[in-house]
Design a protein around this motif. Structure first.
Motif, PDB file in Angstrom:
ATOM      1  N   ILE A 185       6.259 -42.365 -61.328  1.00  0.00           N
ATOM      2  CA  ILE A 185       6.868 -41.435 -60.893  1.00  0.00           C
ATOM      3  C   ILE A 185       7.693 -42.437 -59.840  1.00  0.00           C
ATOM      4  CG2 ILE A 185       7.021 -39.603 -59.279  1.00  0.00           C
ATOM      5  CD1 ILE A 185       4.434 -38.767 -60.013  1.00  0.00           C
ATOM      6  N   VAL A 186       9.087 -42.301 -59.888  1.00  0.00           N
ATOM      7  CA  VAL A 186       9.844 -43.059 -58.764  1.00  0.00           C
ATOM      8  C   VAL A 186      10.608 -41.875 -57.990  1.00  0.00           C
ATOM      9  CG1 VAL A 186      12.246 -44.196 -58.759  1.00  0.00           C
ATOM     10  CG2 VAL A 186      10.657 -44.554 -60.776  1.00  0.00           C
ATOM     11  N   ALA A 187      10.481 -42.309 -56.623  1.00  0.00           N
ATOM     12  CA  ALA A 187      11.040 -41.728 -55.341  1.00  0.00           C
ATOM     13  C   ALA A 187      12.280 -42.400 -55.147  1.00  0.00           C
ATOM     14  CB  ALA A 187      10.212 -41.749 -54.403  1.00  0.00           C
ATOM     15  N   SER A 188      13.442 -41.435 -55.440  1.00  0.00           N
ATOM     16  CA  SER A 188      14.682 -41.982 -54.973  1.00  0.00           C
ATOM     17  C   SER A 188      15.280 -41.426 -53.857  1.00  0.00           C
ATOM     18  CB  SER A 188      15.909 -41.654 -56.239  1.00  0.00           C
ATOM     19  OG  SER A 188      16.979 -42.082 -56.139  1.00  0.00           O
ATOM     20  N   ILE A 189      15.363 -42.341 -52.840  1.00  0.00           N
ATOM     21  CA  ILE A 189      15.254 -41.661 -51.209  1.00  0.00           C
ATOM     22  C   ILE A 189      16.754 -41.876 -50.844  1.00  0.00           C
ATOM     23  CG2 ILE A 189      14.320 -42.030 -49.167  1.00  0.00           C
ATOM     24  CD1 ILE A 189      12.193 -43.084 -50.416  1.00  0.00           C
TER      25      ILE A 189
END
Length: 259
Positions: free
Chosen positions: A99-103
């Motif tokens: 899971i990648v968080a793109s902030i």
């Protein structure tokens, strides 16, 4: 009324979008209900190899809990009991896929807690990241006090939680809170490239490597090393491991099947 969480699947990537841009994607009851459903749907879909979490609009990844829902003071016993059964954040821990968080923009409170529950955090240069809860007379409630020290260490975690300071993307990268920082205009492309790279790798190896690293936060070294060997033993018998070896010998790109 638009859906509070959107799920789009393309090229083996599940794009999950917090979709309340008018409220800077603040977490309300509808969002907390919809988000784990989207994550679990992506986890269950065999076509998905990577999950990306992002926020809609230009202003925020997620500004935290929706304060408008904090009007009435609940009974302490009732609140505690309700949180015991509140499993929405557990969906992140139960997911074997990366899971990648793109902030981008504001990432505060519950927004940062969500990002901390992800495996990789990539941030735009305009990101402002922090845990302001103590200034509101409360504290984190979905793992921030537990995950943050595991990521940045005890001292920095206490500094962030007690001061409520907002950190820039650059400072967040310095302390390991995020691992990648890109210009705002390049965030989507950089996230998509990262997701594509992850999706092209052997899924079983990714899942078991994630399991081993996550377990390292809780296990004594000897037990962790035993788990590592056990998981490696499982991977030695997979078709993808054999395919990687064949591709190396034949000087071509491997074609991983997930088996």
């Amino acid at each position: 009324m638009s859906e509070p969480v959107l799920l789009e699947i393309a090229d083996a990537v599940a794009w999950i979008t917090l979709n309340r841009p008018e409220a800077m994607n603040a977490l309300n009851t509808a969002t907390r209900d919809a988000l784990p459903k989207a994550i679990r749907a992506a986890e269950a879909d065999p076509a998905v190899r990577v999950i990306v979490l992002r926020g809609a609009g230009e202003r925020a990844f997620c500004a935290g809990a929706d304060i408008k829902e904090f009007v009435e003071v609940p009974s302490p016993a009732e609140y505690r009991q309700s949180r015991v059964h509140d499993s929405w954040i557990r969906a992140f821990d139960e997911t074997r896929k990366p899971i990648v968080a793109s902030i981008h923009g504001i990432c505060l409170g519950g927004g940062l807690e969500i990002a901390l529950a992800c495996d990789i955090r990539i941030a735009a240069e305009d990101a402002l990241i922090g845990l302001p809860e103590t200034g509101l007379g409360i504290m984190t409630g979905v793992g921030g006090s537990q995950r943050l020290p595991r990521v940045v260490g005890l001292g920095l975690a206490l500094d962030m939680m007690l001061t409520g300071d907002r950190l820039s993307a650059a400072r967040s990268r310095e302390i390991g809170l995020v691992t990648r920082v890109v210009p705002r205009a390049e965030l989507h492309a950089a996230t998509a490239a990262l997701a594509a790279h992850l999706a092209a790798r052997p899924p079983m190896a990714m899942a078991l490597a994630k399991e081993a690293v996550r377990a390292a936060m809780d296990l004594p070294l000897r037990e962790g090393m035993r788990l590592e060997v056990d998981l490696l033993t499982l991977l030695l018998n997979t078709e993808d491991r054999l395919e990687a070896a064949r591709a190396f010998r034949e000087k071509r790109k491997p074609r991983f099947s997930g088996r």
